[in-house]
Design a protein around this motif. Structure first.
Motif, short mmCIF file in Angstrom:
data_model
loop_
_atom_site.label_atom_id
_atom_site.label_comp_id
_atom_site.label_asym_id
_atom_site.label_seq_id
_atom_site.Cartn_x
_atom_site.Cartn_y
_atom_site.Cartn_z
N VAL A 39 1.51 -6.76 1.33
CA VAL A 39 1.61 -5.34 1.68
C VAL A 39 2.65 -5.13 2.77
O VAL A 39 3.44 -4.18 2.72
CB VAL A 39 0.23 -4.81 2.13
N ARG A 43 5.97 -2.88 2.49
CA ARG A 43 6.30 -1.79 3.41
C ARG A 43 7.71 -1.94 3.96
O ARG A 43 8.46 -0.96 4.07
CB ARG A 43 5.29 -1.76 4.57
N PRO A 138 3.48 4.88 4.95
CA PRO A 138 3.23 3.79 4.00
C PRO A 138 1.79 3.75 3.50
O PRO A 138 1.54 3.33 2.37
CB PRO A 138 3.57 2.53 4.82
N ASN A 139 0.83 4.18 4.35
CA ASN A 139 -0.57 4.19 3.94
C ASN A 139 -1.03 5.60 3.56
O ASN A 139 -2.16 5.99 3.80
CB ASN A 139 -1.47 3.62 5.04
N ASP A 227 -1.44 2.72 -0.78
CA ASP A 227 -1.64 1.33 -0.40
C ASP A 227 -3.02 0.88 -0.83
O ASP A 227 -3.80 1.65 -1.40
CB ASP A 227 -1.46 1.14 1.11
#
Length: 603
Positions: A39, A43, A138-139, A227
């Protein structure tokens, strides 16, 4: 025969526990580390790709008639912080006893939500859990309700629609927020957000048609996430896309499976719910009951990779000069058992209780939780509730355990006769077995009785493990002293003298106080019985508590406390029953023999 049976029981139980430990703990932890690295790398790559891009300007892919429009933020990601991302759009504040955040007026979506009662760690200064986040991060993770129109309807509310606040600008349980939007075809959309004191939002959309012709449009809803949880899920519970709709009923799609399948579309439904669930949190949609809807679970790879649970209703017709209202609900919060059950009952949400993964053995797990939770309300401490639960379970199975221990005591008393039979028929196994069975019948002994205490402990053990692992009520629940989270392993270790030596130890050396107590009680319980004459069996019985101590050290502290307390009660119960039966208690002799210096061959 008795020793062989105990030997096989011990081996089977050991293999079972080892397998469970590997699948439920070791493998998930290894996978979690690999997933976290993946992850993070993803990112970094996305941030490099988005360099120079102005976040928030993505208009999405134009939707074909009848299709849900593309999710916002699919081509834009920014390394900016959460507060910076929130500041780029106009918002209506959310403030309830359980939640704080805001509604993004662009798209009128929930993409900023924190849980007031839950923090990331047990530290009192730990930040609150951020459940929903803007798509530019990103999340990114959000819930959105919108419409799909056509040429006759003109532009209808979608991901890029900028709504206007009509009146109150802060959403509380007593003050709804109303948003409005009008297009060039004479359609006016009035959206009202309301929320209860917990985690349920109600979204009521009224469409007013001031035009000269009837129009048809569909209502959609989606939960979109960019995510995955940094801690990989395990076989103990489901994390990922979930729903209960139509004749198919419960649908569960883990992140890995939906990445492979890309999309799953069950049959249409008129009731139910769908969304995305984590271990302790969930975001779900409850579509309107007025229109049939098409649920869908999907993974998209265009632009940014994302996971999505969505629905699209059949077209809704609004005649000229008339209005129509559709109402949907959004659950966004902690999966507290009492609140989830209350929503299922009070709001008639079909099988909403399945949002909590009780597992196949729910008929054991749910009563176990109810008992522990009820005792918690009395004691005010989940650790004490677990101890009390152990006593109650012991009391329930006392008659059966009493017969088992009594039979085991009788077995000890007739051991001289058993040895005599074995010597007498040493060369004829058939007659030996026949004589043994006749002895059991005469003495009224059940040779399998000793299996019951072990067999009964297994379902209780796993149901308690499930409760400790899946229920948020157990999360960060303290016991006494150093145990501040019963759902986490004992944080102390023998190998740094329980914190006196300031050194960070590898996970395998984190053997805390409670695992040691559990190992000692297991050792004492096994020494209540005669030492097996076979050296291999004797060695296994000697080292079994040590092996279990290392294995159990990684399990939740609440489970280890239960096991230690259960062992203690079993020692007392077995000792009392053996004394009543006149059978010798081997504990002291076994301990003396264990530490007594053995004579050398020369002696």
């Amino acid at each position: 025969m008795e020793n062989n049976r105990n030997f096989f029981i011990t081996i089977a139980l050991s293999v079972l526990i080892l397998a469970v430990w590997q699948y439920f703990y070791v493998l998930p932890r290894s996978e979690a580390q690999r997933e976290a690295a993946r992850v993070e790398q993803q990112r970094v790559e996305e941030q490099k790709k988005a360099a120079g891009t102005n976040p928030g300007t993505d208009t999405g892919t134009p939707a074909a008639p009848g299709d849900i429009p593309n999710a916002p933020g699919t081509d834009a990601v920014t390394p900016a912080g959460r507060e910076q991302a929130l500041a780029t759009t106009t918002r209506a504040k959310i403030d309830t006893p359980s939640l704080e955040g805001s509604i993004n007026l662009t798209g009128a979506r929930l993409d900023d939500l924190k849980l007031k009662h839950y923090t990331e760690t047990v530290d009192k200064n730990s930040p609150e859990i951020s459940l929903l986040n803007p798509a530019a991060l990103p999340n990114g993770y959000y819930a959105e309700i919108g419409f799909v129109g056509n040429d006759k309807t003109g532009a209808v509310p979608g991901p890029e629609t900028v709504w206007a606040i009509d009146g109150n600008a802060t959403l509380t349980p007593t003050t709804p927020v109303t948003l409005t939007y009008s297009n060039d075809k004479g359609l006016t959309f009035k959206r009202t957000f309301s929320v209860d004191t917990n985690y349920m939002f109600t979204v009521s959309d009224t469409v007013q048609n001031a035009g000269t012709a009837a129009v048809s449009l569909s209502n959609y809803g989606r939960v979109t996430r960019f995510d995955k949880p940094l801690v990989a899920s395990t076989y103990v519970l489901h994390e990922g896309l979930i729903g209960f709709t139509g004749t198919e009923g419960l649908q569960e799609h883990k992140y890995a499976s939906i990445e492979k399948d890309k999309q799953f579309t069950p049959g249409k439904s008129t009731d139910g719910w769908l969304g995305i669930t984590d271990k302790y949190w969930a975001v779900t949609l409850v579509p309107t009951e007025k229109q049939p809807f098409q649920p869908r679970y999907a993974y998209f790879e265009d632009g940014r990779h994302r996971y999505q649970s969505d629905f699209l209703t059949d077209p809704i017709t609004v005649d000229a000069g008339q209005s129509a209202t559709v109402e949907s609900e959004i659950f966004a919060g902690a999966k507290e058992v009492g609140k989830i059950n209350a929503y299922a009952e009070d709001r008639h949400i079909k099988r909403f209780d399945l949002l909590i993964d009780w597992g196949w053995f729910h008929f054991i797990t749910k009563p176990m939780f109810w008992l522990i939770d009820t005792l918690y309300k009395f004691f005010g401490n989940f650790g004490l509730a677990i101890l009390a639960t152990t006593v109650i379970v012991k009391a329930i199975f006392y008659p059966l355990a009493n017969k088992s221990y009594a039979s085991m005591a009788n077995m000890k008393k007739v051991q001289p006769k058993m040895l005599e039979i074995r010597e007498k028929y040493a060369d004829d196994k058939m007659k030996q077995q026949q004589a043994m069975m006749e002895l059991y019948k005469t003495e009224k002994i059940n040779p399998l009785a000793g299996c019951w205490p072990v067999a009964l402990q297994i379902p209780v053990f796993f149901s308690l493990y499930k409760v400790l692992y899946i229920t948020i009520e157990m999360r960060h629940a303290p016991f006494f002293g150093w145990i501040q989270d019963l759902a986490a392993p004992d944080p102390t270790s023998l190998f740094n003298l329980f914190g006196l030596i300031p050194v960070t130890l590898p996970h395998m050396l984190m053997i805390g106080v409670w695992p040691l107590i559990m190992g000692v009680t297991m050792f004492l319980q096994m020494r209540m019985n005669p030492t097996p004459p076979d050296p291999t069996q004797a060695a296994i019985f000697t080292w079994m508590p040590v092996i279990f101590t290392f294995m159990m050290a990684g399990f939740p502290a609440g489970l280890v406390i239960y096991w230690a307390w259960n062992n203690t009660l079993s020692i007392l119960q077995q000792g009392i029953i053996m004394k009543r039966q006149g059978a010798k208690i081997e504990l002291w002799d076994n301990l003396v023999a264990l530490f007594r210096k053995k004579p050398s061959p020369a002696e």
